[in-house]
Design a protein around this motif. Structure first.
Motif, PDB file in Angstrom:
ATOM      1  N   ALA A 276      12.533  12.119  38.260  1.00  0.00           N
ATOM      2  CA  ALA A 276      11.948  11.420  37.107  1.00  0.00           C
ATOM      3  C   ALA A 276      13.206  11.141  36.163  1.00  0.00           C
ATOM      4  O   ALA A 276      14.229  12.087  35.833  1.00  0.00           O
ATOM      5  CB  ALA A 276      10.918  12.376  36.117  1.00  0.00           C
ATOM      6  N   PRO A 277      13.231   9.861  35.835  1.00  0.00           N
ATOM      7  CA  PRO A 277      14.500   9.390  35.262  1.00  0.00           C
ATOM      8  C   PRO A 277      14.777  10.033  33.956  1.00  0.00           C
ATOM      9  O   PRO A 277      15.906  10.153  33.485  1.00  0.00           O
ATOM     10  CB  PRO A 277      14.480   7.652  35.366  1.00  0.00           C
ATOM     11  CG  PRO A 277      13.280   7.538  36.366  1.00  0.00           C
ATOM     12  CD  PRO A 277      12.545   8.768  36.364  1.00  0.00           C
ATOM     13  N   GLU A 278      13.980  10.270  33.213  1.00  0.00           N
ATOM     14  CA  GLU A 278      13.878  10.784  31.935  1.00  0.00           C
ATOM     15  C   GLU A 278      14.551  12.069  31.944  1.00  0.00           C
ATOM     16  O   GLU A 278      14.844  12.408  30.747  1.00  0.00           O
ATOM     17  CB  GLU A 278      12.634  10.980  31.136  1.00  0.00           C
ATOM     18  CG  GLU A 278      11.273  11.542  31.884  1.00  0.00           C
ATOM     19  CD  GLU A 278      10.566  10.566  32.643  1.00  0.00           C
ATOM     20  OE1 GLU A 278       9.349  11.041  33.061  1.00  0.00           O
ATOM     21  OE2 GLU A 278      11.335   9.707  33.302  1.00  0.00           O
ATOM     22  N   VAL A 279      14.744  12.953  33.021  1.00  0.00           N
ATOM     23  CA  VAL A 279      15.247  14.256  32.695  1.00  0.00           C
ATOM     24  C   VAL A 279      16.612  14.221  33.391  1.00  0.00           C
ATOM     25  O   VAL A 279      17.595  15.089  33.206  1.00  0.00           O
ATOM     26  CB  VAL A 279      14.421  15.131  33.846  1.00  0.00           C
ATOM     27  CG1 VAL A 279      13.107  15.438  33.181  1.00  0.00           C
ATOM     28  CG2 VAL A 279      14.611  14.983  35.130  1.00  0.00           C
ATOM     29  N   ASP A 316       9.460  15.674  34.383  1.00  0.00           N
ATOM     30  CA  ASP A 316       9.532  16.087  32.751  1.00  0.00           C
ATOM     31  C   ASP A 316       8.259  16.711  32.683  1.00  0.00           C
ATOM     32  O   ASP A 316       7.192  16.685  33.093  1.00  0.00           O
ATOM     33  CB  ASP A 316       9.139  14.362  32.360  1.00  0.00           C
ATOM     34  CG  ASP A 316       9.530  14.564  30.802  1.00  0.00           C
ATOM     35  OD1 ASP A 316       9.727  15.418  30.286  1.00  0.00           O
ATOM     36  OD2 ASP A 316       8.957  13.479  30.499  1.00  0.00           O
ATOM     37  N   LYS A 388      15.496  20.513  27.374  1.00  0.00           N
ATOM     38  CA  LYS A 388      16.149  19.290  27.431  1.00  0.00           C
ATOM     39  C   LYS A 388      17.241  19.368  26.168  1.00  0.00           C
ATOM     40  O   LYS A 388      18.385  18.519  26.037  1.00  0.00           O
ATOM     41  CB  LYS A 388      15.168  18.046  26.887  1.00  0.00           C
ATOM     42  CG  LYS A 388      14.318  17.756  27.921  1.00  0.00           C
ATOM     43  CD  LYS A 388      13.411  16.728  27.759  1.00  0.00           C
ATOM     44  CE  LYS A 388      12.316  16.124  28.713  1.00  0.00           C
ATOM     45  NZ  LYS A 388      11.376  15.113  28.380  1.00  0.00           N
TER      46      LYS A 388
END
Length: 471
Positions: A276-279, A316, A388
Motif C-alpha cells: 500500500a503506497p500510504e505506508v 494500511d 506510523k
C-alpha cells in the motif's frame, strides 16, 4: 421597641463583621494557596527544562544549559557542575569562591562524602559577598562518581543542606537515565551488527557465482545483477543509522529477491508483493524485513521440491502499518519453534528472528513483537505491526556512505548444494494442515511446550530442524 431595634442592630453588625472576617480569612487562604500553587508550577517547569539537558550526559554543553534551571529551581546564589577533572559549568554569583572550594570538590569526588562549607570558614575580604553557605554533593551514577554538584546559598541551615542533597539526587537520576539511553543505543547498534554478521556468506558466494554464469550468455543481465548486488551490500553494511523507511527496506528486499530468483529460477521461486503506497514513509528498524524474507527463501522453500511462493505484504491499518512475510514452504512445528526461541540465548537458534522481535519491542513497546503462524507442511507467515509515528524514531537521511570494512573469511567457502527434501510433502488429495498462531515469548522465559509424540515424532523433528528460522 427601641431596645429591640438596638439589639437587632448590634446582632446584625456582629454578623456582618463575622462574614467580613471569614471572607478576609478565605481571601488570605486563597492567596496563600495560589502562591503555593504558583511556586509548585514554577518548580515543575524548571525540573522539566533541566531534565532533557542532563539526559545528554555530563558534558560542558549540556551542563551550561542545565545549571540556570537548577539555580532557579532552588532560588540560590549559584549552582556549579563538575566532572572528575574539574568545573565544567557555573551559573550565578560568587564564582570567585570556586578556587576556595576546588580542594573540597576533589575530596568529595575521591571519597564520595558530602561537604558543607560556611562562608566564615573561608578567607574572603569581599564585603558584599552573597555567599553564606556552600554544599558539595557527589554525583554517583551506577556505582561510579561522575562529578559533583556545587550549591551556593545566601543562608545556611538544615533546610538549605536538605535542598542541595535532594537536587543532587535529582541530577544523579537524570544522569543515570542518560547512561541507560546510551547503553540502549549501544545495544541497538550491536544488535544491528549481529544481524549484519548473519548475512549468509553462502548467499554472497552464490550471488557472485550466479552473476558470473551470466557474463557470457547474457552480459546485460549480469550487469544488472551486479548492480543489484552492489546496492544490496551497500545498504546492508552501511555504517550509520538504526532506522530507515519502509520504502528503503522493501527496495532492499526487492534486490535480494532479484538475486535469489536469478539463482533458483523464476519458476522455482515465485514472488508476490502487495504494498500500500500510504505506508511506504513509515519508519522501521534497519534490516527488519529482509531477514524474514531470507528466512522464507532459505528455510521455507529451498528444501521444498518444486519451490514455492514468497508473499510480502504491507497494508494500511489505521495508525499502523501491517507488514507480513509469508511462504508456502515446509513450515515447522509451532511448539518446537516457541521452545527453541525461548532458549535462543543459550542455544543460538533463531537469533535472526529473536533479534528482530527484540528490536521491535525495544523501539515500539512490548505489544509490537512478531507473530508467527506455521505448521509442518503449511508454510509460515510472520507478521509485525509498525506505528506510523513514534516519538524519537527517525530515519537516516539518504546519502552516499562508505561501506564498512568487511574482512574476508579465513578459509574459502565452498558452494553449498541445495539441501534435499527431508520432510514428506502432503499428497495432492491430502488436506493441508492449518497454521498455528504463535506470539513469540520473550527469550529466556520458560516455555510450557512438549515435544511431538507418536510414531511421526522423528519425522516431525527432522522437518522442524530443516525449517528452522534464519540465524
Amino acid at each position: 421597641m427601641s431596645e429591640l431595634l438596638t439589639d437587632r442592630t448590634v446582632l446584625t453588625t456582629l454578623a456582618v463583621i463575622g462574614v467580613l472576617g471569614m471572607f478576609v480569612m478565605l481571601c488570605r487562604a486563597r492567596r496563600v494557596s495560589t502562591s503555593i500553587e504558583d511556586a509548585t508550577l514554577r518548580a515543575l517547569h524548571r525540573v522539566s527544562q533541566a531534565a532533557p539537558e542532563l539526559r545528554e550526559g555530563l558534558t560542558e554543553e549540556s551542563a551550561n544549559r542545565a545549571t540556570p534551571h537548577l539555580r532557579e529551581l532552588l532560588q540560590c546564589v549559584a549552582v556549579g557542575l563538575t566532572d572528575r577533572s574539574g568545573l565544567i559549568s557555573w551559573d550565578g554569583e560568587a564564582n570567585h569562591h570556586y578556587a576556595d572550594l576546588a580542594g573540597r570538590v576533589g575530596d568529595v569526588i575521591s571519597d564520595g562524602k558530602h561537604a558543607h562549607i560556611d562562608h566564615a570558614d573561608l578567607d574572603c575580604t569581599y564585603k558584599g559577598c552573597p555567599m553564606r553557605h556552600a554544599s558539595i554533593i557527589p554525583l554517583l551514577v551506577e556505582g561510579e562518581i561522575k562529578g559533583s554538584l556545587v550549591v551556593v546559598a545566601d543562608s545556611g541551615g538544615k533546610r538549605v543542606i536538605n535542598a542541595a542533597e535532594e537536587l543532587g539526587h535529582y541530577v544523579c537520576t537524570q544522569l543515570a537515565l542518560a547512561e541507560l539511553q546510551e547503553s540502549r543505543e549501544r545495544l541497538a547498534k550491536a544488535e544491528v551488527q549481529a544481524l549484519r554478521a548473519q548475512i549468509s556468506p553462502h548467499f554472497i558466494y552464490n550471488a557472485l557465482n550466479t552473476i558470473s554464469s551470466f557474463i557470457r550468455t547474457d552480459p546485460e543481465e549480469a550487469r544488472d545483477l551486479l548492480q543489484d548486488f552492489a546496492e544490496f551490500t551497500r545498504y546492508s553494511f552501511r555504517a550509520t543509522g538504526l532506522f530507515t523507511t519502509l520504502a528503503e527496506e522493501l527496495r532492499n528486499v526487492d534486490r535480494y529477491l532479484t538475486l535469489e530468483r536469478a539463482r533458483y529460477g523464476h519458476d522455482r521461486l515465485r514472488v508476490q508483493l502487495r504494498i500500500a503506497p500510504e505506508v511506504l514513509p513509515a519508519v522501521v528498524p534497519f534490516l527488519v524485513v529482509q531477514p524474514l524474507v531470507e528466512n522464507a527463501v532459505r528455510h521455507g522453500l529451498a528444501s521444498k521440491r518444486g519451490g514455492g511462493t514468497v508473499t510480502v505484504e504491507a497494508a494500511d491499518n489505521g495508525n499502523e502499518a501491517l507488514i507480513s512475510v509469508e511462504d508456502d514452504g515446509v513450515g515447522m512445528d509451532p511448539n518446537r519453534l516457541n521452545k527453541e526461541f525461548t532458549n535462543a540465548h543459550l542455544t543460538g537458534a533463531h537469533v535472526g528472528l529473536g533479534n528482530i522481535h527484540d528490536r521491535m519491542q525495544s523501539v515500539f513497546g512490548n505489544e509490537y513483537g512478531l507473530v508467527v503462524e506455521t505448521n509442518i507442511g503449511a508454510g509460515m507467515r510472520v507478521t509485525m505491526r509498525v506505528p506510523k509515528y513514534s516519538p524519537g524514531v527517525r530515519p537516516l537521511p539518504s546519502a552516499d556512505e562508505p561501506l564498512e570494512s568487511v574482512e574476508p573469511p579465513e578459509t574459502p567457502i565452498d558452494e553449498v548444494q541445495e539441501p534435499a527434501p527431508t520432510t514428506k510433502e502432503p499428497d495432492a488429495d491430502e488436506e493441508p494442515r492449518e497454521r498455528t498462531r504463535t506470539e513469540l515469548a520473550t527469550p529466556s522465559e520458560p516455555a510450557d511446550t512438549e515435544e511431538p509424540a507418536g510414531e511421526n515424532a522423528a519425522a516431525e523433528k527432522s522437518a522442524a530442524d530443516t525449517a528452522s528460522t534464519a540465524g
